[in-house]
Write an enzyme that holds these catalytic residues in place. Structure first.
Site, PDB file in Angstrom:
ATOM      1  N   SER A  88      35.210  45.986  43.341  1.00  0.00           N
ATOM      2  CA  SER A  88      35.112  46.560  41.999  1.00  0.00           C
ATOM      3  C   SER A  88      34.065  47.674  41.937  1.00  0.00           C
ATOM      4  O   SER A  88      33.102  47.691  42.700  1.00  0.00           O
ATOM      5  CB  SER A  88      34.766  45.479  40.982  1.00  0.00           C
ATOM      6  OG  SER A  88      35.762  44.493  40.934  1.00  0.00           O
TER       7      SER A  88
HETATM    8  N1  SAH Z   1      35.288  40.378  42.914  1.00  0.00           N
HETATM    9  C1  SAH Z   1      35.677  41.439  43.807  1.00  0.00           C
HETATM   10  C2  SAH Z   1      36.871  42.186  43.323  1.00  0.00           C
HETATM   11  C3  SAH Z   1      38.088  41.805  44.077  1.00  0.00           C
HETATM   12  S1  SAH Z   1      39.554  42.599  43.550  1.00  0.00           S
HETATM   13  C4  SAH Z   1      34.474  42.328  44.062  1.00  0.00           C
HETATM   14  O1  SAH Z   1      33.411  41.808  44.215  1.00  0.00           O
HETATM   15  O2  SAH Z   1      34.577  43.524  44.155  1.00  0.00           O
HETATM   16  C5  SAH Z   1      40.369  41.295  42.719  1.00  0.00           C
HETATM   17  C6  SAH Z   1      40.749  40.113  43.543  1.00  0.00           C
HETATM   18  O3  SAH Z   1      41.453  39.222  42.703  1.00  0.00           O
HETATM   19  C7  SAH Z   1      41.708  40.404  44.701  1.00  0.00           C
HETATM   20  O4  SAH Z   1      41.101  40.010  45.892  1.00  0.00           O
HETATM   21  C8  SAH Z   1      42.933  39.581  44.389  1.00  0.00           C
HETATM   22  O5  SAH Z   1      43.548  39.003  45.527  1.00  0.00           O
HETATM   23  C9  SAH Z   1      42.339  38.498  43.504  1.00  0.00           C
HETATM   24  N2  SAH Z   1      43.296  37.785  42.658  1.00  0.00           N
HETATM   25  C10 SAH Z   1      44.352  38.254  41.957  1.00  0.00           C
HETATM   26  N3  SAH Z   1      44.983  37.258  41.318  1.00  0.00           N
HETATM   27  C11 SAH Z   1      44.286  36.109  41.608  1.00  0.00           C
HETATM   28  C12 SAH Z   1      44.435  34.729  41.268  1.00  0.00           C
HETATM   29  N4  SAH Z   1      45.421  34.294  40.487  1.00  0.00           N
HETATM   30  N5  SAH Z   1      43.536  33.858  41.752  1.00  0.00           N
HETATM   31  C13 SAH Z   1      42.533  34.243  42.563  1.00  0.00           C
HETATM   32  N6  SAH Z   1      42.347  35.524  42.939  1.00  0.00           N
HETATM   33  C14 SAH Z   1      43.211  36.445  42.465  1.00  0.00           C
END
Ligand code: SAH
Length: 284
Positions: free
Chosen positions: A134
């Site tokens: 993010s």
């Molecule tokens: N928190 C991260 C951002 C990751 S992007 C950071 O520190 O930058 C968002 C993430 O959400 C992705 O890895 C995606 O696989 C996950 N995601 C999407 N739907 C999800 C769900 N239902 N349960 C768990 N993770 C999910």
């Protein structure tokens, strides 16, 4: 309910609490507009000259990075991270605890070595599997909103990704639970976080839309992926007085804050526009 722990992730928060955020001047103009990395890069260097408390963050071993001495590399140095935080503050994030947590976590250690030099621009970046780390501004903004509620004894993050936000969260909440639905990313986060020895994060592989009923209810729930609506299970796992912050929508998304007012009442408000990867059900 979890009892507050004495021993937390090794950042000296006392140094933060006392600090008046000098970057707070003129911060009333919170910008909700999308920033591009290049705009931000060119903008402000004022944060560099400000006095900051000495960091107590000391990753045990920065195994991942090929940079010989992280502290001396101009691209990933402490100064660069401070400049990132100064830009976040300029965009309206005021909470000194959140800003200090953003300063303390070495974002470059969550990225592929080829992207390390871009780690402190204000942009989301690829982490593989069509997912992104993010944007720093939005991480800070969401955590600030989360912190405006009750004390954060326990927080649930949906979407661990590479583990960056979980690391930042670990500095502002007593216990952090984070769920990821893509096995490879769950493993990546484990590998990224292991050398940092953060005692208060628990990573789970599973579908975050179901939450974690076994450890609910939560003071805070934060979603890092956008659904068309906030999953019902997560609303139910919020404590009364707790806060959930989530991107909601498809092409056009908004950041939505949900506060649980009572057993049967939730209040929802829109914070600003945002752009996140989609929330999907099931695991892969
Ligand atoms: N928190 C991260 C951002 C990751 S992007 C950071 O520190 O930058 C968002 C993430 O959400 C992705 O890895 C995606 O696989 C996950 N995601 C999407 N739907 C999800 C769900 N239902 N349960 C768990 N993770 C999910």
């Amino acid at each position: 309910m979890t009892a507050p722990k004495e021993k937390r992730f090794p950042l000296s928060l006392s140094s933060v609490v006392e600090r008046k955020e000098s970057g707070g001047r003129g911060l009333g103009t919170a910008s909700a507009s999308t920033q591009t990395a290049m705009q931000n890069l060119g903008r402000d260097a004022s944060g560099l000259s400000r006095p900051h408390p000495v960091s107590a963050w000391n990753p045990v071993k920065e195994q991942k990075t090929p940079v010989v001495n992280t502290n001396e590399s101009p691209l990933v140095s402490e100064a660069v991270r401070r400049a990132m935080v100064a830009r976040i503050a300029q965009q309206g994030v005021k909470d000194p605890i959140v800003l200090e947590a953003m300063r303390a976590v070495p974002r470059h250690l969550f990225l592929d070595s080829g992207l390390e030099s871009q780690a402190y621009i204000d942009a989301s970046l690829p982490i593989g599997h069509h997912q992104t780390i993010s944007q720093p501004y939005i991480v800070a903004r969401m955590l600030e909103i989360l912190r405006q509620g009750a004390k954060l004894d326990n927080v649930l993050e949906i979407g661990t990704g590479c583990g960056y936000q979980a690391a930042v969260l670990s500095l502002i909440a007593t216990d952090v639970y984070s769920i990821e639905r893509i096995k490879a990313l769950h493993e990546l986060a484990k590998n990224n976080l292991r050398p940092m020895r953060i005692a208060n994060i628990r990573l789970h592989y599973g579908d975050g839309m179901l939450g974690m009923p076994q450890v609910a209810p939560f003071d805070g729930i934060i979603l890092a992926a956008a659904g068309m609506e906030v999953p019902q299970a997560l609303l139910m796992q919020l404590k009364v007085g707790g806060r959930l912050i989530a991107p909601v929508g498809g092409r056009n998304q908004v950041l939505q804050l949900v506060e649980r007012l009572s057993d049967v009442e939730w209040k929802s408000s829109v914070v600003e526009n945002c752009h996140f990867v989609p929330l999907h059900s099931g695991v892969i």
